[in-house]
Scaffold this motif. Structure first.
Motif, short mmCIF file in Angstrom:
data_model
loop_
_atom_site.label_atom_id
_atom_site.label_comp_id
_atom_site.label_asym_id
_atom_site.label_seq_id
_atom_site.Cartn_x
_atom_site.Cartn_y
_atom_site.Cartn_z
N ASP A 154 0.80 -1.22 0.00
CA ASP A 154 0.00 0.00 0.00
C ASP A 154 0.83 1.27 0.00
OD1 ASP A 154 -2.61 -1.13 0.05
OD2 ASP A 154 -2.30 -1.65 2.15
N ARG A 155 2.12 1.16 0.39
CA ARG A 155 2.95 2.36 0.54
C ARG A 155 4.42 2.00 0.42
NH1 ARG A 155 3.26 7.42 3.79
NH2 ARG A 155 5.19 7.30 4.98
N VAL A 201 6.81 9.22 -1.92
CA VAL A 201 5.90 8.33 -1.21
C VAL A 201 4.86 7.84 -2.21
CG1 VAL A 201 4.26 8.08 0.68
CG2 VAL A 201 6.25 9.58 0.96
N THR A 250 1.54 5.75 -2.84
CA THR A 250 0.37 5.30 -2.10
C THR A 250 -0.60 4.65 -3.08
OG1 THR A 250 0.66 7.17 -0.61
CG2 THR A 250 -1.45 6.03 -0.51
N TYR A 286 -0.80 3.77 -8.53
CA TYR A 286 -0.24 4.45 -7.37
C TYR A 286 -0.07 5.93 -7.64
CZ TYR A 286 0.58 -0.15 -5.54
OH TYR A 286 0.39 -1.43 -5.08
#
Length: 126
Positions: free
Chosen positions: A22-23, A88, A90, A101
């Motif tokens: 997810d990250r 980042v 996500t 993402y």
């Protein structure tokens, strides 16, 4: 995969500091990755974004599948001239055949320098 010295991210100084489906978080130095005006090269932002999103998609895909970049778009909001930028990634969508993402890249003052969106297609390894 090829030897470590053949990996673009390694040559650019890219480091992944956190990862999961997810990250994914990573950094890239501005030094060595500048364009002629002294700012981080837009292509360097794209390498950071695609790497982080692809790692996340590969984790989501699992061991028997691979993630291949299908589409990448980058909006460059401001330049960074020194230090590290941090990306980042996500999850926006984690499906059976695609994963998307959003990657936000910031400078050391936590100012957004780039927003990217990556979609990967997920395929069987064979």
């Amino acid at each position: 995969m090829g030897a470590a010295d053949e990996q673009l991210g390694d040559r650019m100084g890219l480091r992944i500091t956190e990862y999961g489906p997810d990250r994914v978080v990573g950094t890239l130095p501005v030094a060595g990755n500048r364009q002629p005006y002294g700012l981080i090269h837009g292509g360097a932002n794209a390498v950071l974004a695609e790497t982080l999103g692809s790692v996340a998609a590969a984790i989501h895909a699992g061991e028997d599948r691979i993630a291949l970049g299908l589409e990448l778009s980058c909006t460059h909001h401001r330049g960074a001239s020194e230090g590290l930028v941090t990306g980042v990634a996500t999850a926006v969508h984690r499906g059976r055949s695609t994963a998307t993402y959003e990657i936000v890249i910031t400078d050391e003052k936590d100012r957004r320098t780039c927003t990217a969106r990556l979609t990967c297609v997920l395929r069987d390894k064979s």
